[in-house]
Design a protein around this motif. Structure first.
Motif, PDB file in Angstrom:
ATOM      1  N   ALA A 232       0.837  -1.208   0.000  1.00  0.00           N
ATOM      2  CA  ALA A 232       0.000   0.000   0.000  1.00  0.00           C
ATOM      3  C   ALA A 232       0.873   1.259   0.000  1.00  0.00           C
ATOM      4  N   PHE A 233       1.929   1.259   0.807  1.00  0.00           N
ATOM      5  CA  PHE A 233       2.806   2.427   0.913  1.00  0.00           C
ATOM      6  C   PHE A 233       3.508   2.703  -0.418  1.00  0.00           C
ATOM      7  N   LEU A 276      13.471   4.196   2.541  1.00  0.00           N
ATOM      8  CA  LEU A 276      12.681   4.823   1.483  1.00  0.00           C
ATOM      9  C   LEU A 276      11.960   6.066   1.988  1.00  0.00           C
ATOM     10  N   TYR A 277      11.429   6.006   3.202  1.00  0.00           N
ATOM     11  CA  TYR A 277      10.736   7.163   3.775  1.00  0.00           C
ATOM     12  C   TYR A 277      11.709   8.330   3.964  1.00  0.00           C
ATOM     13  N   ILE A 282      13.965  13.627   1.991  1.00  0.00           N
ATOM     14  CA  ILE A 282      15.120  14.368   1.446  1.00  0.00           C
ATOM     15  C   ILE A 282      14.834  14.810   0.014  1.00  0.00           C
ATOM     16  N   HIS A 283      14.212  13.924  -0.759  1.00  0.00           N
ATOM     17  CA  HIS A 283      13.895  14.236  -2.160  1.00  0.00           C
ATOM     18  C   HIS A 283      12.930  15.419  -2.269  1.00  0.00           C
ATOM     19  N   ALA A 290      13.681  14.834   7.752  1.00  0.00           N
ATOM     20  CA  ALA A 290      14.452  13.624   7.455  1.00  0.00           C
ATOM     21  C   ALA A 290      15.476  13.362   8.557  1.00  0.00           C
ATOM     22  N   GLU A 291      16.185  14.420   8.991  1.00  0.00           N
ATOM     23  CA  GLU A 291      17.195  14.280  10.041  1.00  0.00           C
ATOM     24  C   GLU A 291      16.557  13.823  11.346  1.00  0.00           C
ATOM     25  N   SER A 292      15.438  14.435  11.706  1.00  0.00           N
ATOM     26  CA  SER A 292      14.750  14.082  12.946  1.00  0.00           C
ATOM     27  C   SER A 292      14.268  12.633  12.904  1.00  0.00           C
TER      28      SER A 292
END
Length: 409
Positions: A232-233, A276-277, A282-283, A290-292
């Motif tokens: 699903a993701f 991937l998340y 980042i993308h 993203a860092e957190s």
């Protein structure tokens, strides 16, 4: 068997008592009517009366049959027909289990009207017709099932859903299953079939709304639930990325991805999905989130592939990133990727010597690590061309050891 023995004992006891009484006193009975007299013993008279009652009961039966032959005959023939239909139903079920669809359908259909519960015959015959790809006949048999037993709506609908899924009529199956879900919201098989239908129809949003119920009721085990959420993701993420290409606001997309990730909380068990998340954040340019995410996620569960993405984060405060990475080194001293990230962050801060040391430590753990190319480039830029070339030769020698034994000119 016990009842029979008990009756025999009672009969023997009664017989013994009567025999004893007859021996003690046979009794005397005198009947006189209109000049005719009959003399006999009491026990003979009692026996004659019992025999007379038995004979009268049989005379009554014979007279009943003689006076109403049609009803009696119908009753007898009806019982015979019902027994024959019951036998044919059993034979039909055996043929169904054995995969003889045509024979099973005929036996079950022909005997349906002559058994007390025709619902089983019609539903089983519908399955048999479906296996022969006789879809219209299968539908007609299900209609007959509903007509014979209207109160069995759930059972008939369940059978209909299974047949529709087998026939790949997923839209029709979805309509049937949604009706069944209203009748029994927590029925496990209905929920499982809904997952199958939503997956085939690629209705990931509907599947997403169903996941809380699946988790709460324990419909799937952890592995199957993870696979379901992963599919699903990935599908929903592709849609979001496509909308990004169309120029939709990235902040809105990031919020949508974040909401999706929070709903599918089983994904946090999968390192590839975590990576991937992080890559997606980042993308879309949200390096702070993203860092957190990476930092909190690694503190809970270490992942060598996730820490690699920590080196792709673009932030002004590189020192903070390096400090966090060096703190992880105390707990994960065997991670080549972590040494690589520390080297890159040190190089970003122009700490050439420190970067060189980290790259060398990464290579000591993994000779195929990207630290080889990073260290070679750094040494060349620092003017140590010879060391850079020697490093590349070492890499080539390692690579040559993995070559196949092939003929050379």
């Amino acid at each position: 068997m016990r009842k029979l023995l008990f009756l025999l004992v009672i009969m023997m006891a009664v017989g013994g008592v009567l025999g004893l009484l007859m021996r003690q006193d046979s009794g005397y009975v005198l009947l006189a009517y209109n000049g005719v007299t009959i003399e006999t013993s009491l026990w003979v008279l009692a026996t004659a009366m019992v025999v007379a009652l038995f004979v009268l009961s049989w005379i009554k039966r014979i007279l009943f049959i003689a006076l109403s032959p049609s009803n009696s005959l119908a009753k007898v023939t009806g019982n015979l027909a019902q027994k024959r239909a019951s036998r044919n139903t059993i034979r039909g079920m055996l043929e169904l289990v054995g995969g003889n669809w045509n024979k099973a359908e005929k036996l079950l259909t022909n005997s349906a009207e002559k058994v007390p519960y025709p619902l089983i015959n019609y539903i089983s015959a519908a399955y048999a017709a479906s296996e022969q790809d006789e879809h219209e006949r299968s539908k007609a048999l299900l209609r007959s099932a509903h007509k014979s037993t209207p109160e069995a709506e759930f059972a008939i609908g369940f059978a209909q859903s299974q047949i529709q899924i087998k026939q790949q009529h997923y839209e029709g199956a979805l309509a049937s299953l949604l009706r069944l879900q209203k009748l029994k919201p927590k029925h496990k098989q209905v929920l499982k079939m809904l997952v199958t239908v939503y997956t085939q129809l690629k209705d990931w949003d509907a599947l997403l709304t169903l996941t809380p119920t699946l988790k709460k009721d324990g419909i799937f085990d952890d592995d199957n639930m993870l696979e379901l959420e992963r599919n699903a993701f990935l599908a929903l993420l592709d849609k979001i990325k496509f909308r990004n290409k169309l120029g939709q606001n990235k902040k809105e997309l990031v919020a949508e991805v974040e909401s999706l990730w929070n709903k599918l909380d089983t994904l946090s068990q999968d390192d590839r999905m975590r990576q991937l998340y992080a890559q997606t954040l980042i993308h879309f340019g949200d390096d702070a989130k993203a860092e957190s995410f990476i930092r909190h996620s690694l503190n809970q569960k270490w992942s060598d592939i996730l820490v690699y993405e920590y080196g792709n984060i673009k932030q002004d405060n590189i020192k903070k990133l390096l400090t966090n990475s060096e703190n992880w080194l105390k707990k994960e001293p065997a991670s080549a990727n972590l040494y690589l990230i520390c080297g890159r962050l040190s190089q970003s801060m122009m700490l050439w010597g420190k970067a060189r040391d980290y790259y060398e430590q990464a290579l000591a753990l993994d000779t195929q690590n990207e630290a080889l190319a990073e260290l070679s480039r750094l040494l060349k830029a620092m003017g140590d061309t010879k060391a850079s070339q020697e490093l590349m030769m070492i890499h080539l020698n390692h690579a040559s050891n993995q070559l196949k034994n092939l003929p050379l000119p």
